[in-house]
Design a protein around this motif. Structure first.
Motif, PDB file in Angstrom:
ATOM      1  N   GLU A 164       0.849  -1.183   0.000  1.00 15.97           N
ATOM      2  CA  GLU A 164       0.000   0.000   0.000  1.00 15.97           C
ATOM      3  C   GLU A 164       0.888   1.237   0.000  1.00 15.97           C
ATOM      4  O   GLU A 164       1.074   1.883   1.029  1.00 15.97           O
ATOM      5  N   PRO A 165       1.468   1.564  -1.164  1.00 18.06           N
ATOM      6  CA  PRO A 165       2.372   2.709  -1.255  1.00 18.06           C
ATOM      7  C   PRO A 165       1.710   3.984  -0.758  1.00 18.06           C
ATOM      8  O   PRO A 165       0.544   4.255  -1.063  1.00 18.06           O
ATOM      9  N   GLY A 166       2.434   4.745   0.020  1.00 20.68           N
ATOM     10  CA  GLY A 166       1.907   5.997   0.547  1.00 20.68           C
ATOM     11  C   GLY A 166       1.281   5.875   1.920  1.00 20.68           C
ATOM     12  O   GLY A 166       1.098   6.864   2.622  1.00 20.68           O
ATOM     13  N   VAL A 167       0.928   4.642   2.317  1.00 19.53           N
ATOM     14  CA  VAL A 167       0.340   4.414   3.635  1.00 19.53           C
ATOM     15  C   VAL A 167       1.455   4.326   4.677  1.00 19.53           C
ATOM     16  O   VAL A 167       2.426   3.597   4.493  1.00 19.53           O
ATOM     17  N   VAL A 168       1.315   5.081   5.752  1.00 20.65           N
ATOM     18  CA  VAL A 168       2.312   5.079   6.821  1.00 20.65           C
ATOM     19  C   VAL A 168       2.040   3.902   7.753  1.00 20.65           C
ATOM     20  O   VAL A 168       0.916   3.714   8.229  1.00 20.65           O
ATOM     21  N   ARG A 169       3.078   3.114   8.026  1.00 22.01           N
ATOM     22  CA  ARG A 169       2.981   1.990   8.955  1.00 22.01           C
ATOM     23  C   ARG A 169       3.739   2.342  10.224  1.00 22.01           C
ATOM     24  O   ARG A 169       4.902   2.738  10.172  1.00 22.01           O
ATOM     25  N   SER A 170       3.087   2.197  11.366  1.00 21.07           N
ATOM     26  CA  SER A 170       3.751   2.502  12.628  1.00 21.07           C
ATOM     27  C   SER A 170       4.810   1.450  12.929  1.00 21.07           C
ATOM     28  O   SER A 170       4.777   0.327  12.413  1.00 21.07           O
ATOM     29  N   ARG A 171       5.743   1.806  13.810  1.00 24.93           N
ATOM     30  CA  ARG A 171       6.776   0.852  14.221  1.00 24.93           C
ATOM     31  C   ARG A 171       6.125  -0.397  14.817  1.00 24.93           C
ATOM     32  O   ARG A 171       6.506  -1.526  14.507  1.00 24.93           O
ATOM     33  N   GLU A 172       5.130  -0.180  15.680  1.00 26.60           N
ATOM     34  CA  GLU A 172       4.482  -1.304  16.347  1.00 26.60           C
ATOM     35  C   GLU A 172       3.789  -2.223  15.343  1.00 26.60           C
ATOM     36  O   GLU A 172       3.820  -3.451  15.470  1.00 26.60           O
ATOM     37  N   GLU A 173       3.158  -1.627  14.334  1.00 21.47           N
ATOM     38  CA  GLU A 173       2.463  -2.422  13.320  1.00 21.47           C
ATOM     39  C   GLU A 173       3.446  -3.280  12.536  1.00 21.47           C
ATOM     40  O   GLU A 173       3.186  -4.459  12.268  1.00 21.47           O
ATOM     41  N   ILE A 174       4.586  -2.691  12.145  1.00 20.58           N
ATOM     42  CA  ILE A 174       5.588  -3.448  11.387  1.00 20.58           C
ATOM     43  C   ILE A 174       6.180  -4.558  12.242  1.00 20.58           C
ATOM     44  O   ILE A 174       6.317  -5.706  11.804  1.00 20.58           O
ATOM     45  N   LEU A 175       6.523  -4.232  13.484  1.00 17.45           N
ATOM     46  CA  LEU A 175       7.106  -5.234  14.373  1.00 17.45           C
ATOM     47  C   LEU A 175       6.117  -6.357  14.652  1.00 17.45           C
ATOM     48  O   LEU A 175       6.496  -7.525  14.746  1.00 17.45           O
ATOM     49  N   ASP A 176       4.862  -6.012  14.759  1.00 17.02           N
ATOM     50  CA  ASP A 176       3.834  -7.016  15.020  1.00 17.02           C
ATOM     51  C   ASP A 176       3.682  -7.965  13.841  1.00 17.02           C
ATOM     52  O   ASP A 176       3.636  -9.180  14.001  1.00 17.02           O
ATOM     53  N   GLU A 177       3.614  -7.409  12.626  1.00 17.43           N
ATOM     54  CA  GLU A 177       3.380  -8.251  11.453  1.00 17.43           C
ATOM     55  C   GLU A 177       4.625  -9.022  11.036  1.00 17.43           C
ATOM     56  O   GLU A 177       4.541 -10.191  10.676  1.00 17.43           O
ATOM     57  N   VAL A 178       5.798  -8.388  11.088  1.00 19.90           N
ATOM     58  CA  VAL A 178       7.017  -9.036  10.590  1.00 19.90           C
ATOM     59  C   VAL A 178       7.689  -9.897  11.660  1.00 19.90           C
ATOM     60  O   VAL A 178       8.143 -11.004  11.388  1.00 19.90           O
ATOM     61  N   TRP A 179       7.735  -9.378  12.895  1.00 27.42           N
ATOM     62  CA  TRP A 179       8.382 -10.105  13.981  1.00 27.42           C
ATOM     63  C   TRP A 179       7.385 -10.865  14.850  1.00 27.42           C
ATOM     64  O   TRP A 179       7.762 -11.718  15.625  1.00 27.42           O
ATOM     65  N   GLY A 180       6.110 -10.478  14.763  1.00 27.18           N
ATOM     66  CA  GLY A 180       5.104 -11.115  15.597  1.00 27.18           C
ATOM     67  C   GLY A 180       5.109 -10.644  17.031  1.00 27.18           C
ATOM     68  O   GLY A 180       4.535 -11.287  17.905  1.00 27.18           O
ATOM     69  N   ASP A 181       5.749  -9.490  17.290  1.00 29.96           N
ATOM     70  CA  ASP A 181       5.836  -8.988  18.661  1.00 29.96           C
ATOM     71  C   ASP A 181       6.007  -7.481  18.662  1.00 29.96           C
ATOM     72  O   ASP A 181       7.108  -6.975  18.466  1.00 29.96           O
ATOM     73  N   PRO A 182       4.932  -6.727  18.894  1.00 31.70           N
ATOM     74  CA  PRO A 182       5.040  -5.263  18.888  1.00 31.70           C
ATOM     75  C   PRO A 182       5.888  -4.732  20.035  1.00 31.70           C
ATOM     76  O   PRO A 182       6.329  -3.585  20.014  1.00 31.70           O
ATOM     77  N   LEU A 183       6.157  -5.557  21.057  1.00 30.27           N
ATOM     78  CA  LEU A 183       6.970  -5.110  22.185  1.00 30.27           C
ATOM     79  C   LEU A 183       8.433  -4.964  21.811  1.00 30.27           C
ATOM     80  O   LEU A 183       9.227  -4.403  22.565  1.00 30.27           O
ATOM     81  N   LEU A 184       8.804  -5.470  20.639  1.00 32.79           N
ATOM     82  CA  LEU A 184      10.178  -5.285  20.173  1.00 32.79           C
ATOM     83  C   LEU A 184      10.457  -3.830  19.806  1.00 32.79           C
ATOM     84  O   LEU A 184      11.566  -3.490  19.423  1.00 32.79           O
TER      85      LEU A 184
END
Length: 221
Positions: A164-184
């Motif tokens: 979704e080009p142009g859509v801002v992804r928060s750090r927590e959202e990226i960590l949650d989806e890619v690492w599976g842990d937003p606490l990272l």
């Protein structure tokens, strides 16, 4: 509406099917994630349980959101705030915790429909930014025609932004989806991977940082 009910509990599925039919909806039921993904393209609404036997429901939701904007309400026994946030960040339109009254479910479905459909994610398998070509299906990245070798997580971060080009992804959202842990978010792991993307592609603006907000796909300038 034609409603896909993704629920492996036979008793609950039967009760919900009866309630939905009483309100004029046609119900298609799936007890497995693989069947849910196969059937989702032919329905108007999805009710998705997260505790499925063959795949976690959040992964089902992420896969569905890559190809479809169909309204989805997560229906689950998971009550932790983190799980609710993960469901919403993964693309759910609403989140309903079991046990619930059917009148509340119907009201929430109506509210989701009134809000309208969300923007569709890109259907293109290839996203181009200047001379950078990102093939989401083959997981290949080239710059000026030259292949760039990325780690699995580097590509996953880039692909999340590219869908979704142009859509801002928060750090927590990226960590949650890619690492599976937003606490990272307390670690530097994401920063290291973003730096790796910029360095390996030689395009420092390919991933744009929005201070205090997150990241989005940038440019090659």
């Amino acid at each position: 509406m034609r409603v896909l009910l993704v629920e492996d509990d036979d008793r609950l599925a039967s009760a919900l099917t009866t309630a939905l039919a009483r309100h004029g909806h046609q119900v298609v039921r799936a007890g497995l994630a693989v069947d849910a993904l196969r059937l989702a393209g032919g329905v108007d609404f999805v009710l998705l349980d997260l505790g499925l036997p063959d795949m976690d429901g959040l992964e089902v939701l992420r896969r569905l959101r890559r190809v479809s904007a169909v309204p989805v309400i997560v229906v689950t026994a998971r009550t932790e705030e983190r799980e609710v946030l993960r469901g919403l960040r993964s693309g759910a339109d609403d989140y309903l915790v079991k046990p619930f009254r059917t009148v509340e479910l119907m009201a929430r479905m109506e509210a989701v429909m009134r809000r309208g459909t969300r923007p569709m994610p890109t259907r293109d398998h290839v996203v181009s930014v200047g001379d950078v070509r990102i093939d989401l299906e083959s997981r290949q990245v080239t710059v000026s025609g030259e292949h760039v070798t990325l780690t699995r997580r580097e590509f996953d971060v880039l692909a999340l932004l590219a869908r979704e080009p142009g859509v801002v992804r928060s750090r927590e959202e990226i960590l949650d989806e890619v690492w599976g842990d937003p606490l990272l978010s307390a670690s530097r792991s994401l920063d290291v991977h973003v730096a790796g993307l910029r360095s390996k592609t030689g395009r420092p603006h390919l991933v744009e940082t929005l201070r205090g907000t997150g990241y989005r796909l940038g440019s090659t300038a």
